[in-house]
Design an enzyme around this catalytic site. Structure first.
Site, short mmCIF file in Angstrom:
data_model
loop_
_atom_site.label_atom_id
_atom_site.label_comp_id
_atom_site.label_asym_id
_atom_site.label_seq_id
_atom_site.Cartn_x
_atom_site.Cartn_y
_atom_site.Cartn_z
N GLY A 14 -20.84 -20.91 -22.52
CA GLY A 14 -19.62 -20.52 -23.27
C GLY A 14 -18.93 -19.36 -22.57
O GLY A 14 -19.60 -18.41 -22.16
N ARG A 75 -21.19 -26.62 -19.31
CA ARG A 75 -22.63 -26.72 -19.58
C ARG A 75 -23.06 -27.96 -18.80
O ARG A 75 -22.44 -29.01 -18.91
CB ARG A 75 -22.90 -26.88 -21.07
CG ARG A 75 -22.27 -25.74 -21.92
CD ARG A 75 -22.75 -25.80 -23.35
NE ARG A 75 -21.88 -25.09 -24.27
CZ ARG A 75 -21.96 -23.79 -24.55
NH1 ARG A 75 -22.87 -23.04 -23.95
NH2 ARG A 75 -21.14 -23.22 -25.42
N ASP A 106 -28.48 -17.36 -21.80
CA ASP A 106 -29.85 -17.66 -21.38
C ASP A 106 -29.98 -18.96 -20.58
O ASP A 106 -30.80 -19.06 -19.68
CB ASP A 106 -30.82 -17.62 -22.58
CG ASP A 106 -30.36 -18.48 -23.75
OD1 ASP A 106 -29.30 -19.13 -23.64
OD2 ASP A 106 -31.07 -18.50 -24.77
N GLY A 107 -29.13 -19.96 -20.90
CA GLY A 107 -29.16 -21.21 -20.12
C GLY A 107 -28.78 -20.94 -18.67
O GLY A 107 -29.39 -21.52 -17.73
N THR A 128 -21.74 -13.37 -22.77
CA THR A 128 -21.67 -14.20 -23.98
C THR A 128 -21.21 -13.33 -25.13
O THR A 128 -21.62 -12.17 -25.24
CB THR A 128 -23.03 -14.84 -24.35
OG1 THR A 128 -22.96 -15.32 -25.71
CG2 THR A 128 -24.20 -13.88 -24.25
N ASP A 130 -22.11 -13.66 -28.08
CA ASP A 130 -23.12 -13.64 -29.14
C ASP A 130 -24.01 -12.39 -29.16
O ASP A 130 -24.65 -12.11 -30.17
CB ASP A 130 -24.03 -14.88 -29.02
CG ASP A 130 -23.26 -16.18 -29.13
OD1 ASP A 130 -22.15 -16.16 -29.69
OD2 ASP A 130 -23.77 -17.20 -28.65
N ASP A 132 -26.81 -12.14 -27.81
CA ASP A 132 -28.15 -12.64 -28.14
C ASP A 132 -29.11 -12.61 -26.95
O ASP A 132 -30.04 -13.40 -26.87
CB ASP A 132 -28.05 -14.06 -28.72
CG ASP A 132 -27.44 -15.04 -27.74
OD1 ASP A 132 -26.88 -14.61 -26.70
OD2 ASP A 132 -27.51 -16.25 -27.99
N ARG A 174 -23.86 -18.27 -32.75
CA ARG A 174 -24.97 -19.23 -32.64
C ARG A 174 -26.08 -18.80 -33.61
O ARG A 174 -25.79 -18.64 -34.79
CB ARG A 174 -25.48 -19.28 -31.20
CG ARG A 174 -26.11 -20.63 -30.85
CD ARG A 174 -26.61 -20.65 -29.44
NE ARG A 174 -25.56 -20.72 -28.45
CZ ARG A 174 -24.99 -21.85 -28.03
NH1 ARG A 174 -25.38 -23.00 -28.51
NH2 ARG A 174 -24.03 -21.84 -27.12
N GLY A 188 -15.10 -3.38 -43.49
CA GLY A 188 -15.29 -2.97 -44.89
C GLY A 188 -15.71 -4.11 -45.80
O GLY A 188 -15.30 -4.17 -46.96
O1 F6P Z 1 -22.50 -18.96 -27.11
C1 F6P Z 1 -21.16 -18.76 -27.42
C2 F6P Z 1 -20.71 -19.67 -28.52
O2 F6P Z 1 -19.34 -19.43 -28.77
C3 F6P Z 1 -21.51 -19.57 -29.82
O3 F6P Z 1 -21.14 -18.47 -30.61
C4 F6P Z 1 -21.22 -20.90 -30.45
O4 F6P Z 1 -22.24 -21.29 -31.32
C5 F6P Z 1 -21.13 -21.83 -29.26
O5 F6P Z 1 -20.87 -21.01 -28.12
C6 F6P Z 1 -20.04 -22.88 -29.36
O6 F6P Z 1 -20.15 -23.70 -28.27
P1 F6P Z 1 -18.99 -24.68 -27.77
O7 F6P Z 1 -17.98 -23.85 -27.04
O8 F6P Z 1 -19.69 -25.63 -26.87
O9 F6P Z 1 -18.40 -25.29 -28.99
#
Ligand code: F6P
Length: 354
Positions: A14, A75, A106-107, A128, A130, A132, A174, A188
């Site tokens: 992403g 991906r 991570d991928g 990313t 996220d 994460d 995610r 808030g």
């Molecule tokens: O990892 C980034 C992210 O935007 C996540 O927050 C979300 O779950 C996912 O990618 C969405 O993936 P895609 O762009 O393949 O819909």
């Protein structure tokens, strides 16, 4: 010092605001050190297919301030096969690329790890929204995504106040609640639902009902995507039914993934990009560049991936066996620190979001 002829740079998974700033930093730092740079388009797919172009200093002009990724992203399931990997390695040989900076999640790091095992030096940058990647306190794009989210929520707040309504907002992330949690504080919100901490919907609804009876007109509830597909829509319906307050549901989805990066993301991406090239030149490989306690540092990709799985409770059997007691204790400490931070921030929403 390791000698390189050419290094490549790619973005994968992403996209995230700040990836362009990282591409620029990697390119210019490498050129400064006298090495040629190749832009690898569409992530690992472009590496397999040879979608590669040489980059000069001016090829990365005017991108520092732009969202998305000028290298595009993808991906790539083929890259996970031995055949795909072999094609990628052959491309590296054909284009004389002996080092790669891979920007993604991570991928992307798993791919960089495999490439390193096939003789190509790789350093990963955490890109990313996220946040994460447990080994780093901040990922590139996280700050921008949250700023975009609070800007949108501020607008919802205006109209909620006019009409005495509640807005339930679902934000991406995610399986990680980082975006939701920090956004909830900064906007808030009355309540926040994230996968890391059990959410008591009855208590949140009670809180809304009580504040409403005391004259409050606007309610914002933030839900992390990780709570599940229908969770936020169902919660919005429940709030309306049980409090009588008209409740609207909004899913921000990919909107928070676009847009110009904030100062913080530009800075982080630039410092991390520069550090990645520095590490390659020092002869280091298979690393992720991180920011911990305000400093840019590095960690081994394998360690970062294991730490992530430990934090997410997904460790495979025997996965910790290559690590020393000290390293394992460190992993526990990093995870514990993140859990404590989450609990602290969660309690802030609980007490102050009234
Ligand atoms: O990892 C980034 C992210 O935007 C996540 O927050 C979300 O779950 C996912 O990618 C969405 O993936 P895609 O762009 O393949 O819909």
């Amino acid at each position: 010092m390791k000698q390189f002829k050419r290094i490549g740079v790619l973005t994968s998974g992403g996209d995230a605001p700040g990836m362009n700033a990282a591409i620029r930093a990697v390119t210019r730092e490498a050129i400064y050190r006298g090495v040629e740079v190749m832009g690898i388009y569409r992530g690992y797919s472009g590496l397999i297919e040879g979608d590669i172009r040489p980059f000069g200093v001016r090829d990365v002009s005017n991108i520092l301030n732009r969202g998305g990724t000028m290298l595009y992203s993808d991906r790539c399931p083929e890259f996970c096969t031995e055949e795909g990997m072999q094609k990628a390695v052959n491309t590296c040989r054909e284009f004389e690329i002996d080092g790669i900076v891979a920007i993604g999640g991570d991928g992307t790091f798993r791919g960089a790890n495999d490439l390193t095992a096939h003789g190509i030096s790789c350093v990963g940058l955490p890109g990313t929204i996220d946040n994460d990647i447990t080994s780093t306190d901040f990922t590139i794009g996280f700050d921008t995504a949250m700023n975009t989210a609070i800007n949108l929520i501020d607008k919802l707040r205006d109209t909620c106040e006019s009409h005495a309504r509640c807005s339930v907002v679902e934000v991406m992330g995610r399986g990680a609640g980082d975006i939701a949690l920090q956004t909830a504080i900064a906007s808030g919100a009355t309540a926040v639902a994230i996968p890391e901490i059990p959410f008591d919907a009855d208590r949140a609804i009670d809180k809304i009902r009580t504040s409403h009876s005391l004259g409050k007109r606007t309610f914002i509830v933030i839900v992390s995507e990780g709570m599940g597909k229908e969770y936020s829509a169902t919660l919005a319906k429940r709030i309306q039914e049980e409090t009588g307050i008209e409740t609207k549901f909004a899913r921000f989805a990919h909107v928070v993934r676009g847009g110009d990066p904030t100062l913080r993301d530009r800075l982080l991406a630039t410092l991390m990009g520069q550090r990645a090239v520095e590490e390659l030149f020092l002869g280091n490989s298979n690393l992720v560049v991180c920011e911990r306690a305000g400093s840019i540092c590095t960690t081994e990709i394998n360690y970062a991936l294991t730490l992530d799985r430990m934090y997410k409770g997904k460790l495979a059997e025997g996965e910790l066996s290559p690590y020393s007691q000290e390293q394992i204790a460190d992993m526990h400490a990093i995870g514990e620190r993140k859990r404590k931070l989450f609990e602290k921030l969660y309690s802030v929403v609980d007490r102050i979001g009234l």
